[in-house]
Design an enzyme around this catalytic site. Structure first.
Site, PDB file in Angstrom:
ATOM      1  N   GLY A  23       1.014  -1.334   0.023  1.00 26.07           N
ATOM      2  CA  GLY A  23       0.000   0.005  -0.158  1.00 26.07           C
ATOM      3  C   GLY A  23       0.859   1.198   0.175  1.00 26.07           C
ATOM      4  CG  LEU A  24      -0.835   5.203   0.141  1.00 27.68           C
ATOM      5  CD1 LEU A  24      -1.408   6.618   1.014  1.00 27.68           C
ATOM      6  CD2 LEU A  24       0.072   6.118  -0.985  1.00 27.68           C
ATOM      7  NE  ARG A  66     -11.367  10.599  10.903  1.00 26.78           N
ATOM      8  CZ  ARG A  66     -10.628  10.059   9.992  1.00 26.78           C
ATOM      9  NH1 ARG A  66      -9.931   8.931  10.302  1.00 26.78           N
ATOM     10  NH2 ARG A  66     -10.355  10.546   9.104  1.00 26.78           N
ATOM     11  CG  LEU A 109      -3.972   8.990   2.932  1.00 20.72           C
ATOM     12  CD1 LEU A 109      -4.800   9.809   1.871  1.00 20.72           C
ATOM     13  CD2 LEU A 109      -3.821   7.563   2.485  1.00 20.72           C
TER      14      LEU A 109
END
Length: 647
Positions: free
Chosen positions: A43-44, A338, A448
């Site tokens: 992935g990243l 959040r 990210l």
């Protein structure tokens, strides 16, 4: 027994990374060609790290269980990536990004790592632009920014609702370049089954070819895990179905400490659960909270009428709506972090004001459409609105979206030092798979950022410092190395044990039962009684798993049920550790909310005098209690306060 040594450099926090780089060990270009690095996960973090290592001259082997790195779960990140460039000129800075991240994590992250994350954030944007990532731009041609939860500035760079996908394609292009040059050997559809340790150092991995079932060993001078989080222990989460924590769990059982496993993030803007047959949840980007207002009816009878289908949300007058985040947190409003937004939604639903099935609140764009025009909202979020309509079969431009909190990100993970090295020398862990940057709650648009920071700008330095004294270690042939042979035998024995249970229950049915235990007792709200019950229930379920699981097919071929069983076996052990960690931490902080520890207003009540530490657990055996090690957290550049998002 390993000892925790965070290896944080001396000096002021804003100079630590510079001091480290100026004094690190280096490997000359000719010697880099003699050194192998394994990267698990593409992935990243994995793709950027593998491409960076190969560009530097190292030989890299990259592994992913998908058929292509392009299918990594990183593509699911929608809203954006943070950086402290201050393009809107609204007062942002590296320090402010650092401060917001530490505060958002409720002062449970390592200060030095977080500052470094903020420090390299601007370089990430430059790297991504150079890779061709099509970030949104404003009228003058500059990169556009929008706001995210937990910040009073606009610092989030984005590509509509596809930011993760576009960033991954940028990293993937760099990875493909190195594959074509022969510097990266790519192993698709290969799953890591074990970590191999030779003379106390990580020297390779054992993998299973997911198409043929073949067990293979691979040597490297260092191993990097970039395999994401473990949210799927709850069964229902926003993670892709294949996302799992097995790689880091195998490393934990080989001696890599596991830190803060109870720190799991609940994301506030997910499409609510709609039935027992559901296999995953869909995330609606946090970016929607820029222009959407969150509310519930302020009359119990109106909420009941909506649930019964007698009233539509568009029929509720403005005066009869409770915009509860704006009411409770006037300074941040709908853009609180959040964990705060999630608990507030749960509180309203528990009080009887929920809509839909009773476990949902509204995210309404009426005011923004009237102010800006529907075309602006379409331009900003059109693909997200389309996705919502396809799933729910309602037009969100005309009817408010329904959202509810769900399991999303995991802040816990493998304990790593400042160099991102675990307690096993030669084993490095980056991105969501480690614990280091987010404390007890991750701010939006930071996943990210951490993945690319670790892959492009941290690991290429720190792994080189480790490898500098490894150039005299010759490449090992796994077939001639006893440690590799032993690890392969153990993997084969384990797979045979799974296949030979020949029980009556499917893997999914057992996983769902685990998920229910986790959500009810280790979910948004926790208490001593529930956590103790969870530990007992998980132990019983683990015993039942090894007596009753049914895995059809053969191990020597493509067998999805075998893959799932391997992961659920790990989840059953990991779930117990999560409950144990939550039981130990007698406080509320970030996403870890113990009902016994809350303020009169229902906010998290930290106990800094006893719990300002990272809890790193050491594996001691399948039937033994793990050992807790503590890394004390010290804040020199930040004043520790009670989080306040009201003013």
């Amino acid at each position: 027994m390993a000892v925790l040594n965070s290896k944080v450099p001396e000096g002021p926090v804003h100079l630590k990374w510079s001091n480290y780089k100026e004094n690190q060990n280096l490997v000359n270009p000719a010697n880099k060609r003699k050194l192998d690095i394994i990267v698990v996960g593409t992935g990243l973090i994995g793709a950027s790290a593998a491409a960076s290592f190969a560009e530097m001259g190292f030989k890299v082997k990259a592994f992913c269980y998908q058929d292509s790195p392009r299918r990594a779960h990183s593509i699911a990140a929608q809203g954006g990536i943070n950086a402290a460039k201050n393009y809107p000129n609204d007062g942002d800075s590296i320090y402010r990004l650092f401060y917001d991240t530490v505060k958002g994590g409720d002062y449970r992250a390592r200060e030095s790592n977080v500052y470094r994350l903020a420090e390299v954030s601007n370089e990430i944007i430059d790297q991504a632009v150079a890779n061709g990532v099509p970030f949104a731009r404003d009228y003058g041609g500059y990169l556009a920014n929008r706001s995210f939860g937990g910040a009073l500035v606009s610092r989030t760079f984005y590509a509509r609702g596809q930011t993760g996908q576009q960033l991954l394609l940028g990293a993937y292009s760099g990875l493909n370049r190195q594959i074509a040059l022969g510097n990266v050997t790519m192993y698709n559809r290969s799953e890591m089954m074990d970590l191999v340790i030779v003379d106390g150092r990580a020297r390779g991995i054992v993998t299973r070819d997911m198409l043929t079932g073949k067990i293979e060993s691979h040597f490297a001078h260092a191993v990097v895990l970039g395999t994401g989080g473990y949210g799927n222990v709850f069964f229902l989460s926003t993670n892709a179905m294949g996302s799992n924590g097995s790689a880091v769990w195998k490393a934990y059982k080989k001696g890599a400490f596991f830190a803060d496993p109870a720190f799991v993030q609940i994301h506030p803007t997910c499409i609510p659960v709609h039935g027992d047959a559901q296999s995953k949840l869909t995330l609606m980007s946090e970016s929607l909270r820029n222009d959407g207002r969150i509310w519930v009816p302020n009359k119990l009878e109106d909420a009941a009428a909506i649930r019964e289908g007698k009233l539509k949300p568009t029929q509720i007058d403005e005066k009869d709506r409770d915009y509860y985040l704006e009411r409770r947190y006037p300074a941040f409003g709908n853009l609180v972090p959040r964990d705060v937004a999630s608990r507030a939604a749960k509180e309203r639903c528990d009080a009887g004001f929920g809509v839909g099935t009773g476990q949902a609140v509204y995210l309404d764009f009426k005011a923004s459409i009237e102010r800006l025009g529907q075309h602006v909202i379409e331009d900003r979020y059109g693909n997200l609105f389309l996705m919502y309509e396809k799933i729910v079969d309602e037009n969100p431009y005309k009817t408010p979206m329904m959202i509810y909190p769900a399991i999303h990100y995991t802040m816990g993970g493998t304990w790593v030092d400042y160099e991102l090295q675990s307690t096993i020398p030669g084993l490095f862990v980056g991105g969501e798979a480690n614990f280091s940057d987010h404390g007890a709650n991750r701010l939006g648009a930071s996943a990210l950022m951490q993945g690319l920071a670790d892959g492009y700008f941290v690991l290429p330095y720190t792994i080189q410092s480790y490898l500098a004294d490894q150039i005299t270690i010759a490449r090992m042939n796994p077939a001639d190395t006893p440690e590799f042979k032993k690890a392969e035998d153990e993997v084969n024995t384990y797979i045979n044990k799974l296949m030979n249970v020949k029980g009556t229950e499917s893997v999914d049915s057992l996983h769902k039962r685990l998920g229910k235990i986790m959500w009810e007792h280790v979910g948004m709200a926790r208490n001593k009684e529930g956590l103790e019950k969870a530990i007992t229930l998980i132990k019983e379920l683990r015993k039942e798993f090894w007596e009753k699981v049914r895995i059809p097919g053969k191990a020597e071929s493509l067998n999805v049920e075998l893959e799932k069983a391997n992961r659920v076996a790990d989840f059953l052990e990991l779930g117990e550790l999560m409950a144990r960690d939550g039981l130990l931490r007698k406080e509320s902080c970030g996403g870890h909310f113990r009902e016994e520890y809350q303020t009169e207003e229902g906010e998290a009540l930290r106990r800094d005098d006893e719990f300002m530490f990272v809890g790193a657990w050491e594996y001691t055996g399948p039937d033994s209690e793990p050992i807790l090690h503590k890394e004390e957290l010290k804040y020199e550049a930040i004043e520790v306060k009670v989080r306040n998002y009201k003013k």
